[in-house]
Design an enzyme around this catalytic site. Structure first.
Site, PDB file in Angstrom:
ATOM      1  N   THR A 213       0.876  -1.168   0.000  1.00  0.00           N
ATOM      2  CA  THR A 213       0.000   0.000   0.000  1.00  0.00           C
ATOM      3  C   THR A 213       0.912   1.216   0.000  1.00  0.00           C
ATOM      4  O   THR A 213       2.076   1.113   0.358  1.00  0.00           O
ATOM      5  CB  THR A 213      -0.858   0.026   1.292  1.00  0.00           C
ATOM      6  OG1 THR A 213      -1.501  -1.225   1.470  1.00  0.00           O
ATOM      7  CG2 THR A 213      -1.923   1.102   1.248  1.00  0.00           C
ATOM      8  N   ARG A 241     -12.878  -8.437  -3.646  1.00  0.00           N
ATOM      9  CA  ARG A 241     -12.507  -8.223  -2.249  1.00  0.00           C
ATOM     10  C   ARG A 241     -11.969  -6.816  -2.027  1.00  0.00           C
ATOM     11  O   ARG A 241     -11.214  -6.277  -2.820  1.00  0.00           O
ATOM     12  CB  ARG A 241     -11.455  -9.252  -1.848  1.00  0.00           C
ATOM     13  CG  ARG A 241     -10.801  -9.044  -0.478  1.00  0.00           C
ATOM     14  CD  ARG A 241      -9.455  -8.349  -0.564  1.00  0.00           C
ATOM     15  NE  ARG A 241      -8.757  -8.268   0.724  1.00  0.00           N
ATOM     16  CZ  ARG A 241      -7.671  -7.539   0.940  1.00  0.00           C
ATOM     17  NH1 ARG A 241      -7.142  -6.830  -0.040  1.00  0.00           N
ATOM     18  NH2 ARG A 241      -7.096  -7.527   2.138  1.00  0.00           N
ATOM     19  N   PHE A 242     -12.348  -6.187  -0.908  1.00  0.00           N
ATOM     20  CA  PHE A 242     -11.759  -4.943  -0.446  1.00  0.00           C
ATOM     21  C   PHE A 242     -11.005  -5.218   0.848  1.00  0.00           C
ATOM     22  O   PHE A 242     -11.444  -6.017   1.673  1.00  0.00           O
ATOM     23  CB  PHE A 242     -12.824  -3.880  -0.146  1.00  0.00           C
ATOM     24  CG  PHE A 242     -13.539  -3.359  -1.359  1.00  0.00           C
ATOM     25  CD1 PHE A 242     -12.863  -3.160  -2.548  1.00  0.00           C
ATOM     26  CD2 PHE A 242     -14.884  -3.059  -1.303  1.00  0.00           C
ATOM     27  CE1 PHE A 242     -13.513  -2.691  -3.669  1.00  0.00           C
ATOM     28  CE2 PHE A 242     -15.550  -2.576  -2.412  1.00  0.00           C
ATOM     29  CZ  PHE A 242     -14.873  -2.387  -3.611  1.00  0.00           C
ATOM     30  N   GLY A 243      -9.888  -4.527   1.027  1.00  0.00           N
ATOM     31  CA  GLY A 243      -9.195  -4.551   2.301  1.00  0.00           C
ATOM     32  C   GLY A 243      -9.560  -3.323   3.109  1.00  0.00           C
ATOM     33  O   GLY A 243     -10.649  -2.761   2.977  1.00  0.00           O
ATOM     34  N   THR A 264      -0.972   0.024   6.540  1.00  0.00           N
ATOM     35  CA  THR A 264      -0.582  -0.924   5.509  1.00  0.00           C
ATOM     36  C   THR A 264      -0.403  -2.291   6.148  1.00  0.00           C
ATOM     37  O   THR A 264       0.203  -2.409   7.212  1.00  0.00           O
ATOM     38  CB  THR A 264       0.724  -0.495   4.806  1.00  0.00           C
ATOM     39  OG1 THR A 264       1.124  -1.525   3.889  1.00  0.00           O
ATOM     40  CG2 THR A 264       1.854  -0.239   5.794  1.00  0.00           C
ATOM     41  N   GLY A 265      -0.940  -3.310   5.515  1.00  0.00           N
ATOM     42  CA  GLY A 265      -0.813  -4.656   6.070  1.00  0.00           C
ATOM     43  C   GLY A 265      -1.948  -5.546   5.631  1.00  0.00           C
ATOM     44  O   GLY A 265      -2.594  -5.311   4.608  1.00  0.00           O
ATOM     45  N   HIS A 266      -2.209  -6.590   6.415  1.00  0.00           N
ATOM     46  CA  HIS A 266      -3.266  -7.553   6.124  1.00  0.00           C
ATOM     47  C   HIS A 266      -4.607  -6.895   6.439  1.00  0.00           C
ATOM     48  O   HIS A 266      -5.024  -6.816   7.585  1.00  0.00           O
ATOM     49  CB  HIS A 266      -3.052  -8.812   6.955  1.00  0.00           C
ATOM     50  CG  HIS A 266      -3.949  -9.935   6.571  1.00  0.00           C
ATOM     51  ND1 HIS A 266      -3.748 -11.218   7.001  1.00  0.00           N
ATOM     52  CD2 HIS A 266      -5.057  -9.981   5.796  1.00  0.00           C
ATOM     53  CE1 HIS A 266      -4.698 -12.008   6.511  1.00  0.00           C
ATOM     54  NE2 HIS A 266      -5.502 -11.263   5.778  1.00  0.00           N
ATOM     55  N   GLY A 267      -5.285  -6.433   5.396  1.00  0.00           N
ATOM     56  CA  GLY A 267      -6.431  -5.560   5.550  1.00  0.00           C
ATOM     57  C   GLY A 267      -7.560  -6.076   6.405  1.00  0.00           C
ATOM     58  O   GLY A 267      -8.221  -5.310   7.115  1.00  0.00           O
TER      59      GLY A 267
END
Length: 348
Positions: A213, A241-243, A264-267
């Site tokens: 991101t 899919r959305f994060g 930023t990361g695993h949404g």
């Protein structure tokens, strides 16, 4: 040590005894008084994840750091000349979106179907107005579309074809799908497909594909904070899919009374824990300092739950925090008293 995983820059205090600026290193990361606020402050990130020195050539490292510094230059010029934090954030993120080095805009990853789906959001800390877009496939700079939603619509989040129609009506540049193609991202999709469970589609090595991101948080000379984030999502993602990026309060949040945040990361984890808003809440309702609140969320809440990633944040007094619980995070900050750019955990 946690000090290797985040950077907190305290505000300079003028000490009568020596007549020069000194950092505030008081215990607990206490915030300096508003009178000591710098003229401006800005932080950026380019994604967190398995970023290891042994996997990046010196040439690649230099290229990434040059891009981060260029984005800082762009935003700083806006802020130094008295421009708004909103302009600084938009322009810095647009530069990162135009670079193939980051998972946003030009460098966006591919979905399972071999498409690019882009998300972005922006929030104004003065008014608490926000704009977000999700699932864009034609817009060159999603952060521009997100800002247009904030400024020119009664809504917060627009997605898919409707969001693209709105962007086109707003005169925002669109491109063909070929613009977003980069060989490295295409190759990453093929590796992801090869490593996925053939029955469930789940990735065997999710850490390699869930991060990436770009984001920016800025405090301008008027004391206004803006936060923005943009992403190409997750490699091999399916079902539109959305994060966390287009979810205000999860990936992006700003309030002049506390701070601005870009994650930023695993949404999925950042959504569940409402990370960006949680940082604001810890500061507002519990009186925690920026560094303490950011550290608590990233290391004491997300990490035990299995959520990898990081955030950048700037508070109302110009303090900066950039914690992450992954091996690395592309990151940097600039203020009148200096700047910093780093990639790896061991870079303080």
């Amino acid at each position: 040590m946690r000090t290797l995983r985040y950077l907190i820059l305290a505000l300079p205090l003028w000490l009568a005894s020596c007549g020069g600026p000194q950092p505030d290193n008081s215990a607990g990361g206490q915030q300096a008084p508003a009178a000591e606020r710098p003229a401006y402050a800005m932080a950026i990130h380019g994604g967190a994840g398995t970023i290891l020195r042994e996997n990046i050539t010196p040439e690649q490292e230099a290229e990434i750091k040059a891009a981060l510094n260029a984005a800082l230059d762009i935003g700083e010029e806006v802020l130094r000349s008295g421009g708004s934090s909103r302009d600084a954030v938009e322009q810095a993120i647009m530069y990162l979106e135009d670079s193939p080095l980051f998972n946003a805009g030009k460098g966006a990853v591919f979905t399972h179907e071999g498409k690019n789906e882009l998300d972005a959001s922006i929030m104004d800390g003065l008014t608490l107005e926000a704009g977000a877009v999700g699932g864009l496939r034609q817009v060159k700079n999603p952060i521009r579309a997100a800002r247009a939603v904030l400024e020119n619509s009664p809504h917060v989040l627009l997605t898919g074809a409707g969001a693209e129609q709105f962007a086109i009506e707003q005169g925002i540049d669109t491109v063909s799908s070929s613009y977003f193609f980069t060989q490295s991202r295409w190759d990453a999709l093929q590796r992801a497909k090869a490593s996925a469970d053939q029955k469930t589609g789940a990735l065997e090595t999710p850490a390699d594909y869930k991060f990436g991101t770009v984001g920016c948080v800025a405090l301008d000379q008027e004391g206004n904070i803006t936060a923005g984030t943009s992403t190409g999502g997750m490699t091999n993602k399916r079902y539109n899919r959305f994060g966390d990026v287009p979810v205000i309060g999860a990936g992006t949040y700003a309030d002049n009374a506390s701070c601005g945040v870009s994650c930023t990361g695993h949404g999925e984890f950042f959504i569940r824990y409402a990370v960006a808003h949680d940082l604001h809440a810890l500061m507002s309702y519990q009186g925690m300092a920026l560094s303490d609140a950011a550290d608590h969320i990233i290391f004491s809440k997300l990490k035990p739950a299995g959520g990898g990633g990081g955030l950048i944040a700037v508070d109302k007094n110009g303090n900066i925090a950039m914690p992450f619980n992954t091996p690395g995070m592309y990151r940097g900050y600039v203020r009148p008293d200096g700047r910093y750019v780093g990639l790896y955990a061991e870079e303080e």
